[in-house]
Design a protein around this motif. Structure first.
Motif, PDB file in Angstrom:
ATOM      1  N   THR A   3       0.692  -1.212  -0.560  1.00  0.00           N
ATOM      2  CA  THR A   3      -0.004  -0.338  -0.299  1.00  0.00           C
ATOM      3  C   THR A   3       1.405   1.757  -0.464  1.00  0.00           C
ATOM      4  N   LYS A   4       2.093   0.626   0.945  1.00  0.00           N
ATOM      5  CA  LYS A   4       2.770   2.319   0.884  1.00  0.00           C
ATOM      6  C   LYS A   4       3.576   2.737  -0.577  1.00  0.00           C
ATOM      7  N   ASN A   5       4.054   1.580  -1.775  1.00  0.00           N
ATOM      8  CA  ASN A   5       4.739   1.055  -2.408  1.00  0.00           C
ATOM      9  C   ASN A   5       3.285   2.473  -3.407  1.00  0.00           C
ATOM     10  N   LEU A   6       1.931   2.496  -2.969  1.00  0.00           N
ATOM     11  CA  LEU A   6       0.973   2.242  -4.583  1.00  0.00           C
ATOM     12  C   LEU A   6       0.611   4.295  -3.622  1.00  0.00           C
ATOM     13  N   GLN A   7       1.183   4.306  -2.538  1.00  0.00           N
ATOM     14  CA  GLN A   7       0.459   5.529  -2.583  1.00  0.00           C
ATOM     15  C   GLN A   7       0.814   6.795  -3.264  1.00  0.00           C
ATOM     16  N   GLY A  21      -9.461  -4.771  -3.603  1.00  0.00           N
ATOM     17  CA  GLY A  21     -10.065  -4.958  -4.148  1.00  0.00           C
ATOM     18  C   GLY A  21      -9.692  -3.405  -4.599  1.00  0.00           C
ATOM     19  N   LEU A  22      -9.724  -2.245  -4.485  1.00  0.00           N
ATOM     20  CA  LEU A  22      -8.395  -1.069  -5.558  1.00  0.00           C
ATOM     21  C   LEU A  22      -7.006  -1.348  -5.427  1.00  0.00           C
ATOM     22  N   ASN A  23      -6.660  -1.634  -4.307  1.00  0.00           N
ATOM     23  CA  ASN A  23      -4.890  -1.670  -4.393  1.00  0.00           C
ATOM     24  C   ASN A  23      -5.123  -3.202  -5.349  1.00  0.00           C
ATOM     25  N   ARG A  24      -5.876  -3.926  -5.053  1.00  0.00           N
ATOM     26  CA  ARG A  24      -5.571  -4.836  -5.918  1.00  0.00           C
ATOM     27  C   ARG A  24      -5.234  -4.622  -7.708  1.00  0.00           C
ATOM     28  N   ALA A  25      -6.520  -3.854  -8.289  1.00  0.00           N
ATOM     29  CA  ALA A  25      -6.387  -3.296  -9.486  1.00  0.00           C
ATOM     30  C   ALA A  25      -5.158  -2.390  -9.680  1.00  0.00           C
ATOM     31  N   LEU A  26      -4.979  -1.652  -8.967  1.00  0.00           N
ATOM     32  CA  LEU A  26      -4.192  -0.388  -8.853  1.00  0.00           C
ATOM     33  C   LEU A  26      -2.308  -1.551  -9.574  1.00  0.00           C
TER      34      LEU A  26
END
Length: 415
Positions: A3-7, A21-26
């Motif tokens: 999650t930190k890398n997606l921020q 679900g949102l994090n998986r799609a990204l």
């Protein structure tokens, strides 16, 4: 990817939320971005599918090339082939010159085909050829052209259902969905709903120099129980309305209910949509009409049966009287008059009003109807109107049908 890398990605593209679900799609979008694989993004309307194609393009080797987003559902069926693949001069009436389609203009870049499920079948065949060979032909031409375009598609259509109904080619689906990505609906994103509400409220406050609105405890609970059929788009519209129209900055559950937000956990977890209400009303109307016709059918069958019994008994009595007349059937002889045979009248039996399940019994009774059911129905309506001084509402109540039904019947009868 954590999650930190997606921020940083979320901040760059204005994406709010931390649901799985949102994090998986990204995460999938970022992993396949460096490749040239075609991508199919699936999700309901308003979930934010349009952000993912841009993320994929900007993190790919094509990021310095052109990017085009095309809404396939907004282009008329007669011109969509020309828009995508181009046309030659004179290919059709309004083709006064040559036209480069999107596949030519975006050569080397990325094409985002939104609402790809709305493509006509003929266009789907052309698109399949581009995906398989990189070749296409302009409308009105026989010259094969080459293109190097990456395709990213999105749809809110249930693709398996569309394939089973023959509205979408199965082979094209599997070519588009080399890597499928599913964007979850808002109702499945939990705490993201409150985060999005605060974000939209802050945006409105900054834009119009207002104090930001905020939710009370009961409003927070209610907003999490609502199913959000319009997803993020609906939540944004609601927040903007409340920011402008609400005199209080604290939003209560009652205020949300006034704007259509309901506790959907109380009605089976889903909304009662307008089309469902209309369907129920139409069904109720149909049942009222059927019941009225059923009653007329039973009345008609009873009259026919009684008439047949009277005729049979009268014929039998007359025949018996001719063979052996009974003294009880004659008036005592008087010089001034002659006795007249009087046939005994049978007792008329009346049947109770039919129930809704008596249709087969009623149809079995009817052999020859002196009048059609339509005429019988119209006469019943006329009689009811007369008894109620032509008041449609009272006549409808008497007949057990809706006022709308009796109005339509009156119109058909020309009264």
């Amino acid at each position: 990817m954590t999650t930190k890398n997606l921020q940083p990605i979320k901040q760059r593209y204005g994406i709010v939320g931390n649901s799985d679900g949102l994090n998986r799609a990204l995460d999938i979008a970022l992993q396949i971005a460096p490749t040239d694989l075609s991508v199919l993004i699936e999700g309901e309307n308003g979930v934010g599918k349009e952000a993912l194609p841009r993320i994929i393009h900007d993190n790919s080797t094509r990021k310095h090339q052109k990017y085009f987003a095309i809404n396939c559902g907004a282009i008329p069926e007669g011109t969509i082939d020309s828009e995508l693949f181009g046309h030659e001069k004179g290919a059709f009436t309004s083709a006064i010159g040559e036209h480069e389609g999107y596949f030519a203009v975006a050569d080397g870049g990325t094409l985002f085909l939104d609402e790809v499920g709305e493509l006509p079948l003929s266009t789907q065949v052309r698109l399949l050829r581009v995906l398989e060979t990189g070749e296409y032909i302009r409308v009105g031409s026989n010259q094969v052209r080459k293109t190097n375009v990456r395709i990213i598609a999105a749809t809110n259509v249930k693709m398996q259902k569309a394939i089973s109904q023959g509205r979408f080619r199965e082979d094209l689906y599997y070519r588009l969905a080399s890597v499928p990505i599913t964007v979850p609906p808002l109702r499945e994103r939990g705490a993201d709903i409150l985060l999005l509400f605060r974000k939209f409220a802050a945006d409105m406050a900054e834009k119009y120099r207002l104090d930001p609105i905020y939710l009370s405890d009961d409003a927070k609970e209610l907003i999490g129980l609502y199913k959000w059929p319009g997803n993020i788009r609906q939540l944004k519209n609601l927040t903007e309305q409340l920011s402008i129209l609400s005199p209080d900055r604290e939003i209560s559950a009652d205020m949300l209910r006034q704007h259509g937000v309901t506790d959907d956990s109380m009605n089976g977890g889903g909304l009662v949509l307008a089309r469902d209400v209309n369907a129920q009303a139409s069904q109720h109307l149909y049942e009222n009409e059927r019941e009225m016709l059923l009653k007329q059918l039973f009345t008609l069958s009873n009259e026919i049966k009684e008439l047949k019994e009277i005729v049979q008994q009268t014929h039998h009595s007359a025949h018996t009287a001719m063979e052996s007349p009974s003294p009880l059937q004659y008036v005592t002889y008087e010089p001034a008059s002659k006795s007249i045979p009087v046939a005994p009248q049978p007792e008329v039996r009346r049947m109770s009003a039919p129930t809704f399940d008596d249709i087969e019994t009623a149809e079995a009774y009817v052999e020859e109807a002196p009048r059609s059911i339509r005429e019988q129905t119209e006469q019943s309506i006329v009689d009811a109107l007369r008894r109620n001084n032509f008041n449609r509402k009272r006549a409808a109540q008497e007949l057990g049908i809706s006022e709308r039904t009796i109005y339509r019947k009156i119109k058909e009868m020309g009264i």
